[in-house]
Design a protein around this motif. Structure first.
Motif, PDB file in Angstrom:
ATOM      1  N   LYS A 178       1.028  -1.306  -0.099  1.00 18.00           N
ATOM      2  CA  LYS A 178       0.012   0.006   0.101  1.00 18.00           C
ATOM      3  C   LYS A 178       0.860   1.076  -0.002  1.00 18.00           C
ATOM      4  O   LYS A 178       1.723   1.466   0.630  1.00 18.00           O
ATOM      5  CB  LYS A 178      -0.789  -0.125   1.190  1.00 18.00           C
ATOM      6  N   ILE A 179       0.480   2.118  -0.892  1.00 15.96           N
ATOM      7  CA  ILE A 179       1.180   3.422  -1.050  1.00 15.96           C
ATOM      8  C   ILE A 179       0.539   4.794  -0.727  1.00 15.96           C
ATOM      9  O   ILE A 179      -0.740   4.791  -0.965  1.00 15.96           O
ATOM     10  CB  ILE A 179       1.811   3.542  -2.435  1.00 15.96           C
ATOM     11  N   ARG A 232      -8.323   2.777  -5.720  1.00 13.05           N
ATOM     12  CA  ARG A 232      -9.385   2.583  -5.473  1.00 13.05           C
ATOM     13  C   ARG A 232     -10.027   3.328  -4.288  1.00 13.05           C
ATOM     14  O   ARG A 232      -9.403   3.608  -3.392  1.00 13.05           O
ATOM     15  CB  ARG A 232      -9.864   0.749  -5.352  1.00 13.05           C
ATOM     16  N   THR A 233     -11.444   4.035  -4.746  1.00 13.10           N
ATOM     17  CA  THR A 233     -12.121   4.441  -3.746  1.00 13.10           C
ATOM     18  C   THR A 233     -13.194   3.651  -3.217  1.00 13.10           C
ATOM     19  O   THR A 233     -13.135   2.506  -3.553  1.00 13.10           O
ATOM     20  CB  THR A 233     -12.771   5.872  -3.961  1.00 13.10           C
ATOM     21  N   GLY A 287      -8.964   7.800  -1.974  1.00 16.12           N
ATOM     22  CA  GLY A 287      -8.941   6.203  -2.061  1.00 16.12           C
ATOM     23  C   GLY A 287      -7.466   5.512  -1.814  1.00 16.12           C
ATOM     24  O   GLY A 287      -6.852   6.103  -0.960  1.00 16.12           O
ATOM     25  N   ILE A 288      -7.258   4.250  -1.922  1.00 11.85           N
ATOM     26  CA  ILE A 288      -6.002   3.802  -1.601  1.00 11.85           C
ATOM     27  C   ILE A 288      -5.429   3.135  -2.842  1.00 11.85           C
ATOM     28  O   ILE A 288      -5.988   2.814  -3.871  1.00 11.85           O
ATOM     29  CB  ILE A 288      -6.237   2.515  -0.870  1.00 11.85           C
ATOM     30  N   VAL A 289      -3.946   3.223  -2.722  1.00 11.94           N
ATOM     31  CA  VAL A 289      -3.185   2.775  -3.809  1.00 11.94           C
ATOM     32  C   VAL A 289      -2.651   1.302  -3.397  1.00 11.94           C
ATOM     33  O   VAL A 289      -1.871   1.560  -2.440  1.00 11.94           O
ATOM     34  CB  VAL A 289      -2.010   3.818  -4.307  1.00 11.94           C
ATOM     35  N   VAL A 290      -2.547   0.460  -4.311  1.00 12.21           N
ATOM     36  CA  VAL A 290      -2.178  -1.054  -3.982  1.00 12.21           C
ATOM     37  C   VAL A 290      -1.085  -1.468  -5.293  1.00 12.21           C
ATOM     38  O   VAL A 290      -1.623  -1.091  -6.419  1.00 12.21           O
ATOM     39  CB  VAL A 290      -3.409  -1.803  -3.819  1.00 12.21           C
ATOM     40  N   LEU A 294      -8.428   4.256 -10.971  1.00 11.41           N
ATOM     41  CA  LEU A 294      -7.528   3.973 -11.976  1.00 11.41           C
ATOM     42  C   LEU A 294      -6.752   2.566 -11.539  1.00 11.41           C
ATOM     43  O   LEU A 294      -5.989   2.482 -10.673  1.00 11.41           O
ATOM     44  CB  LEU A 294      -6.422   5.197 -11.576  1.00 11.41           C
ATOM     45  N   ASN A 295      -7.027   1.863 -12.701  1.00 10.40           N
ATOM     46  CA  ASN A 295      -6.335   0.582 -12.492  1.00 10.40           C
ATOM     47  C   ASN A 295      -5.705   0.217 -13.719  1.00 10.40           C
ATOM     48  O   ASN A 295      -6.250   0.466 -14.959  1.00 10.40           O
ATOM     49  CB  ASN A 295      -7.356  -0.747 -12.392  1.00 10.40           C
TER      50      ASN A 295
END
Length: 243
Positions: free
Chosen positions: A58-59, A92-93, A167-170, A99-100
């Motif tokens: 997770k960033i 993802r929110t 959201g989170i960046v993975v 944005l994937n």
């Protein structure tokens, strides 16, 4: 024979050493500080050694991803072959995949902005590292993929859209919920490094400079590989990159 020492020209050695120390501290202060596991730098690589439904990183971005344009770049190596989807980047929110970036089961590379994706026929990724960039602008709808500094054909995609914040960046997994519901058959296996995100479309010159490690390209202002916070879960290794 003339020998000119520091005392000869009226400069005390202690003064010079003190000023040099102050300069070193100042320069160090200009370097971005990192946190998380190991303090990732340009010579650090994330290794996802095996397929799982629980290994990910997770960033924490430098600032929220409220975007009407972006340039997303990374260096990727993978030996995954065959008809299998592979997630390369996920933001993802709570209710949307904002944005994937994917390797599709048919080998195409795509990215999705809260809906149907845009697809590119690119050279396949391999055990040798590839520099990938993706650019998009809401005002024009122009979307492109870049491989080792070379641009794909433009696509028109999601004109007028905005990527939402909070959201989170993975890396390594595709979160089908806010942070969970991972599928091992979509997980990333391989090496990834140099993940950077800007809130604008960089020029072709800048992207070519990134590919060639040109340090004159200005700093990423959304996700910065040398400045973001990283948290790893499961089987993920941070390894030294010797280049």
């Amino acid at each position: 024979q003339a020998v000119c020492g520091l005392e000869t020209i009226g400069v005390h050695k202690d003064d010079v050493q003190g000023k040099m120390l102050m300069l070193a501290v100042f320069l160090l202060g200009l370097l971005p500080m990192t946190s998380g596991f190991g303090g990732l730098d340009l010579d650090k690589v994330l290794l996802f050694p095996t397929q799982t439904n629980y290994s990910y990183v997770k960033i924490t971005p430098v600032k929220p991803l409220s975007l009407t344009a972006f340039t997303l770049c990374m260096r990727v190596a993978t030996e995954l072959q065959g008809k299998r989807e592979v997630i390369l980047f996920a933001y993802r929110t709570p209710y949307f995949d904002e944005l994937n970036v994917w390797i599709e089961s048919d080998g195409r590379i795509s990215f999705y902005l809260s809906g149907d994706g845009v697809f590119f026929n690119l050279p396949p990724l391999s055990t040798f590292r590839t520099h990938l960039c993706f650019t998009w602008s809401s005002s024009t709808g122009l979307a492109a993929a870049w491989v080792n500094g070379q641009r794909s054909i433009y696509r028109i995609y999601r004109k007028g859209h905005t990527i939402r914040p909070n959201g989170i960046v993975v890396l390594g997994q595709d979160p089908d919920s806010f942070l969970g519901d991972f599928d091992a058959e979509q997980s990333f296996v391989g090496e990834i490094t140099d993940v950077n995100l800007w809130d604008e479309v960089l020029t072709a010159k800048d992207i070519k400079g990134l590919y060639s490690h040109n340090t004159l390209v200005y700093m990423p202002n959304v996700i910065h590989w040398r400045g973001a916070e990283f948290d790893k879960y499961g089987i993920v290794e941070e390894v030294k990159d010797y280049i």
